[in-house]
Scaffold this motif. Structure first.
Motif, PDB file in Angstrom:
ATOM      1  N   GLY A  25       0.784  -1.228   0.000  1.00  0.00           N
ATOM      2  CA  GLY A  25       0.000   0.000   0.000  1.00  0.00           C
ATOM      3  C   GLY A  25       0.813   1.274   0.000  1.00  0.00           C
ATOM      4  N   LYS A  26       2.060   1.239  -0.436  1.00  0.00           N
ATOM      5  CA  LYS A  26       2.882   2.448  -0.452  1.00  0.00           C
ATOM      6  C   LYS A  26       2.321   3.482  -1.421  1.00  0.00           C
ATOM      7  N   SER A  27       1.999   3.064  -2.626  1.00  0.00           N
ATOM      8  CA  SER A  27       1.440   3.989  -3.613  1.00  0.00           C
ATOM      9  C   SER A  27       0.067   4.494  -3.179  1.00  0.00           C
ATOM     10  N   SER A  28      -0.721   3.645  -2.556  1.00  0.00           N
ATOM     11  CA  SER A  28      -2.042   4.075  -2.097  1.00  0.00           C
ATOM     12  C   SER A  28      -1.940   5.124  -0.999  1.00  0.00           C
ATOM     13  N   VAL A  29      -0.935   5.004  -0.141  1.00  0.00           N
ATOM     14  CA  VAL A  29      -0.734   6.011   0.907  1.00  0.00           C
ATOM     15  C   VAL A  29      -0.408   7.371   0.290  1.00  0.00           C
ATOM     16  N   ILE A  30       0.441   7.377  -0.722  1.00  0.00           N
ATOM     17  CA  ILE A  30       0.787   8.639  -1.386  1.00  0.00           C
ATOM     18  C   ILE A  30      -0.440   9.252  -2.048  1.00  0.00           C
ATOM     19  N   ASN A  31      -1.238   8.455  -2.718  1.00  0.00           N
ATOM     20  CA  ASN A  31      -2.454   8.977  -3.341  1.00  0.00           C
ATOM     21  C   ASN A  31      -3.413   9.549  -2.300  1.00  0.00           C
ATOM     22  N   ALA A  32      -3.499   8.886  -1.136  1.00  0.00           N
ATOM     23  CA  ALA A  32      -4.391   9.387  -0.086  1.00  0.00           C
ATOM     24  C   ALA A  32      -3.891  10.711   0.479  1.00  0.00           C
ATOM     25  N   ILE A  33      -2.582  10.857   0.638  1.00  0.00           N
ATOM     26  CA  ILE A  33      -2.033  12.108   1.166  1.00  0.00           C
ATOM     27  C   ILE A  33      -2.242  13.254   0.182  1.00  0.00           C
ATOM     28  N   GLY A  35      -4.541  13.435  -2.008  1.00  0.00           N
ATOM     29  CA  GLY A  35      -5.958  13.660  -2.278  1.00  0.00           C
ATOM     30  C   GLY A  35      -6.362  13.393  -3.704  1.00  0.00           C
ATOM     31  N   LYS A  36      -5.499  12.791  -4.493  1.00  0.00           N
ATOM     32  CA  LYS A  36      -5.794  12.440  -5.878  1.00  0.00           C
ATOM     33  C   LYS A  36      -4.804  11.373  -6.316  1.00  0.00           C
ATOM     34  N   LYS A  37      -5.006  10.838  -7.502  1.00  0.00           N
ATOM     35  CA  LYS A  37      -4.128   9.789  -8.004  1.00  0.00           C
ATOM     36  C   LYS A  37      -2.915  10.431  -8.660  1.00  0.00           C
ATOM     37  N   VAL A  38      -1.764  10.298  -8.012  1.00  0.00           N
ATOM     38  CA  VAL A  38      -0.515  10.815  -8.567  1.00  0.00           C
ATOM     39  C   VAL A  38       0.426   9.689  -8.968  1.00  0.00           C
ATOM     40  N   VAL A  39       0.229   8.505  -8.390  1.00  0.00           N
ATOM     41  CA  VAL A  39       1.023   7.340  -8.771  1.00  0.00           C
ATOM     42  C   VAL A  39       0.075   6.185  -9.053  1.00  0.00           C
ATOM     43  N   SER A  40       0.471   5.316  -9.951  1.00  0.00           N
ATOM     44  CA  SER A  40      -0.350   4.162 -10.305  1.00  0.00           C
ATOM     45  C   SER A  40      -0.224   3.087  -9.222  1.00  0.00           C
ATOM     46  N   SER A  41      -1.334   2.467  -8.907  1.00  0.00           N
ATOM     47  CA  SER A  41      -1.349   1.410  -7.892  1.00  0.00           C
ATOM     48  C   SER A  41      -2.159   0.236  -8.413  1.00  0.00           C
ATOM     49  N   SER A  42      -1.837  -0.938  -7.892  1.00  0.00           N
ATOM     50  CA  SER A  42      -2.510  -2.156  -8.324  1.00  0.00           C
ATOM     51  C   SER A  42      -2.398  -3.195  -7.228  1.00  0.00           C
ATOM     52  N   ALA A  43      -3.320  -4.157  -7.246  1.00  0.00           N
ATOM     53  CA  ALA A  43      -3.270  -5.248  -6.277  1.00  0.00           C
ATOM     54  C   ALA A  43      -2.205  -6.279  -6.617  1.00  0.00           C
ATOM     55  N   THR A  44      -1.619  -6.173  -7.812  1.00  0.00           N
ATOM     56  CA  THR A  44      -0.576  -7.114  -8.230  1.00  0.00           C
ATOM     57  C   THR A  44       0.757  -6.706  -7.622  1.00  0.00           C
ATOM     58  N   PRO A  45       1.462  -7.587  -6.933  1.00  0.00           N
ATOM     59  CA  PRO A  45       2.773  -7.230  -6.382  1.00  0.00           C
ATOM     60  C   PRO A  45       3.755  -6.849  -7.480  1.00  0.00           C
ATOM     61  N   GLY A  46       4.610  -5.853  -7.207  1.00  0.00           N
ATOM     62  CA  GLY A  46       5.615  -5.430  -8.170  1.00  0.00           C
ATOM     63  C   GLY A  46       5.101  -4.496  -9.233  1.00  0.00           C
ATOM     64  N   HIS A  47       3.948  -3.820  -8.983  1.00  0.00           N
ATOM     65  CA  HIS A  47       3.396  -2.918  -9.999  1.00  0.00           C
ATOM     66  C   HIS A  47       4.282  -1.690 -10.182  1.00  0.00           C
ATOM     67  N   THR A  48       4.823  -1.145  -9.098  1.00  0.00           N
ATOM     68  CA  THR A  48       5.724   0.006  -9.185  1.00  0.00           C
ATOM     69  C   THR A  48       7.099  -0.492  -9.626  1.00  0.00           C
ATOM     70  N   LYS A  49       7.585   0.041 -10.750  1.00  0.00           N
ATOM     71  CA  LYS A  49       8.822  -0.467 -11.364  1.00  0.00           C
ATOM     72  C   LYS A  49      10.042   0.389 -11.042  1.00  0.00           C
ATOM     73  N   HIS A  50       9.869   1.666 -10.694  1.00  0.00           N
ATOM     74  CA  HIS A  50      11.017   2.537 -10.493  1.00  0.00           C
ATOM     75  C   HIS A  50      10.676   3.571  -9.427  1.00  0.00           C
ATOM     76  N   PHE A  51      11.697   4.297  -8.975  1.00  0.00           N
ATOM     77  CA  PHE A  51      11.511   5.331  -7.976  1.00  0.00           C
ATOM     78  C   PHE A  51      10.796   6.536  -8.591  1.00  0.00           C
ATOM     79  N   GLN A  52       9.885   7.116  -7.820  1.00  0.00           N
ATOM     80  CA  GLN A  52       9.150   8.286  -8.262  1.00  0.00           C
ATOM     81  C   GLN A  52       9.141   9.319  -7.132  1.00  0.00           C
ATOM     82  N   THR A  53       9.341  10.574  -7.471  1.00  0.00           N
ATOM     83  CA  THR A  53       9.305  11.657  -6.487  1.00  0.00           C
ATOM     84  C   THR A  53       8.157  12.597  -6.822  1.00  0.00           C
ATOM     85  N   HIS A  54       7.435  13.001  -5.801  1.00  0.00           N
ATOM     86  CA  HIS A  54       6.308  13.909  -5.963  1.00  0.00           C
ATOM     87  C   HIS A  54       6.338  14.903  -4.809  1.00  0.00           C
TER      88      HIS A  54
END
Length: 250
Positions: A25-33, A35-54
Motif C-alpha cells: 500500500g505504499k502507492s495508495s498512501v501517497i495517493n491518499a495524502i 488527495g488524488k491519483k498521482v502514482v499508479s497502484s494495483s493489487a498485483t505485487p511489483g506494480h511500481t517499477k522505479h523510484f518516483q518523487t512527488h
C-alpha cells in the motif's frame, strides 16, 4: 515551473521515502495524502517499477493542518514523497503461503497453488462453507485442496474442452479472491501476539470474576423483597395507629 522546482529543492525540504514489501500500500498512501491519483497502484505485487518523487503542494499542506510551512529560516517549506518498488528480502521464517495470501509473492509465480489452499484450510478458513460446495458421490473423505478446487470449478463451470473440471484455474481464482478480500477476508495475529492476547483474555476473565463477586456481595447486603414488603407493612400499621390516636385525642 522552474522557480517552483527550485523552491522545493531548498534545504528546508523534507523528503519522505516509503519502503516496504511489495503490495503493502505504499502507492495508495501517497495517493491518499495528495488527495488524488498521482502514482499508479494495483493489487498485483511489483506494480511500481522505479523510484518516483512527488512534491506535495503547499496548499495541500495547509489543508492537512500544517499551515505556515513557508516561513523564513529553518522552517519546513515543502515535502517530497518518494515512492519505491517493493523490496523483496529473503523470508526464512515466513511460509510461502503467507507471502502469497498477503501479496508479497505473486500468485502467477506459484508452481502449484494447492499447498497455499491447504494452509488456508488448516488455518480455519472455511472454503467449503463459504462457497457452498457440493461433494460428488465418489469424492474421497475428507475435503482436500484438490477436491475443493474441482468442486469450485464445477460450480463456476470451469471445464476443459473434454468436459473435465479445471482445478488449477479454480485455485487461482480462489487465491485472488482471498488476496483482494472478496468474499473471504484472511486476518491473522502477528507472530508473538498469541501470548499477549491470551494474557489479555486472562485479565478480562479475572475482571469479570471480581465484578461478579462484588455484585454478589452487594446483593447479600441488601434486604430481600420479602423483608422490604414486611417493613413497609409494619410502617403502614404504625402510621395507621398514630392517626387513630390523633383522632381519639380531644
Amino acid at each position: 515551473e522552474a522557480g517552483v522546482e527550485q523552491r522545493h529543492r531548498r534545504g528546508s525540504t523534507l523528503t519522505v521515502a516509503l519502503l516496504g514489501d511489495p503490495n503493502m500500500g505504499k502507492s495508495s498512501v501517497i495517493n491518499a495524502i495528495f488527495g488524488k491519483k498521482v502514482v499508479s497502484s494495483s493489487a498485483t505485487p511489483g506494480h511500481t517499477k522505479h523510484f518516483q518523487t512527488h512534491f506535495l503542494p503547499l496548499a495541500r499542506l495547509d489543508a492537512l493542518g500544517f499551515g505556515g510551512c513557508e516561513r523564513s529560516g529553518d522552517a519546513l517549506s515543502a515535502v517530497c514523497f518518494m515512492d519505491s518498488p517493493g523490496i523483496v528480502v529473503p523470508k526464512v521464517d515466513v511460509p510461502r503461503a503467507v507471502q502469497v495470501i498477503f501479496g508479497s509473492y505473486r500468485i502467477a509465480q506459484l508452481r502449484e497453488p494447492y499447498s497455499v489452499l491447504r494452509w488456508l484450510m488448516e488455518s480455519g478458513v472455511g472454503l467449503v462453507g463459504r462457497y457452498r460446495l457440493q461433494r460428488p458421490d465418489d469424492a474421497p473423505e475428507p475435503w482436500s485442496p484438490l477436491s475443493v478446487c474441482e468442486a469450485y470449478a464445477r460450480k463456476r463451470c470451469f471445464f476443459t474442452k473434454k468436459g473435465a473440471p479445471e482445478p488449477y484455474r479454480a485455485a487461482n481464482v480462489i487465491l485472488r479472491s482471498v488476496l483482494n478480500g472478496q468474499g473471504i477476508v484472511a486476518c491473522y495475529l502477528p507472530p508473538g501476539a498469541a501470548d499477549v492476547v491470551e494474557d489479555m483474555r486472562e485479565v478480562a476473565r479475572r475482571f469479570a470474576a471480581a465484578r461478579a463477586a462484588a455484585e454478589a456481595d452487594a446483593g447479600e447486603g441488601r434486604p430481600g423483597e420479602g423483608e422490604e414488603e414486611e417493613s413497609y407493612e409494619e410502617d403502614g400499621a404504625e402510621d395507621e395507629s398514630d392517626s387513630e390516636e390523633a383522632h381519639d385525642a380531644p
